[in-house]
Structure formats: C-alpha cells, structure tokens
Design a protein around this motif. Structure first.
Motif, short mmCIF file in Angstrom:
data_model
loop_
_atom_site.label_atom_id
_atom_site.label_comp_id
_atom_site.label_asym_id
_atom_site.label_seq_id
_atom_site.Cartn_x
_atom_site.Cartn_y
_atom_site.Cartn_z
N GLN A 193 0.73 -1.10 0.29
CA GLN A 193 0.17 -0.12 -0.18
C GLN A 193 0.91 1.24 0.00
N GLU A 248 0.84 5.09 0.00
CA GLU A 248 0.15 6.33 0.45
C GLU A 248 0.95 7.68 -0.03
N THR A 254 -4.22 6.58 -1.26
CA THR A 254 -3.63 5.29 -1.11
C THR A 254 -3.99 4.49 -2.10
#
Length: 119
Positions: free
Chosen positions: A66, A68, A73
């Motif tokens: 993930q 961000e 995100t």
C-alpha cells in the motif's frame, strides 16, 4: 606424539556456512517483512526526478503493498510486481526520468513503474 586431528569431510565446513547463511537471510527477511508491515516513509520519484515523501506498507497477509502519497492510497498487488530493479534502469527499460544508483524501481506487469530513492 599427539594424535592427528580428526579429519573433516571436505564440504562439511561449507555446508555449515551455507546453513548459517540461510538462517541469516531468513532472519533478515523476517525483519524486513515486520518493518514493512509497520510501514516505512520513503521518497518516491515523481516528475522531473523530484521526490515526494510517501508511506509504503506491506499488508499483514503479504498480498499487497500500500503506497500512500498526497493523501491517496494505492494498492499494489504483489502478483502485479514483475521485477525489482536496483539502481539505474538498463537501456532496454523505459523510465520517464533519469535514475541513479540510489534508486530502486518496482516494475509492474502493466508496464507502470514506481521508483524510490534511498539516501
């Protein structure tokens, strides 16, 4: 006279060294995964070679990165990572900006790239 030292098999020492190396690599991988599940702040390369701070996290099930950045995100499935290229990309790779030896690029199966610059 002292008895001769016990003989060792020629590859016994090397197999012990190989086993130690495997254990060391396993421990390094474990620490890496634990650190990435916690998340890590990294500079991601954006247009014109500038960098922007982002947070890269590995999901606990190890299925996704993930990323961000700028409050958004992005899920990156691990199965979509085609290769990981350290440093400059070779001439047969296309990068939108000039990369250096401090960069590491994830090349995705769809042709997109995500490059991080390490200090």
């Amino acid at each position: 006279a002292a008895p001769p030292p016990p003989s060792r098999e020629p590859d016994e020492g090397s197999s012990e060294a190989a086993a130690r190396e495997v254990l060391h690599l396993r421990e390094m991988m474990k620490r890496f995964v634990q650190e990435m599940v916690q998340g890590r702040e990294l500079p991601v390369v954006i247009g014109e070679g500038r960098t922007e701070s982002c947070r890269l996290t590995l999901t606990p099930n190890l299925m996704y990165f993930q990323l961000e950045a700028s409050g958004i995100t992005h899920d990156i499935p691990m199965r979509s990572v085609k290769e990981c290229c350290p440093g400059r990309l070779s001439s047969n790779k296309v990068a939108p900006v000039e990369l250096d030896e401090l960069c590491n690029t994830l090349v995705l199966r769809n042709g997109e790239c995500v490059t991080f610059r390490f200090a």
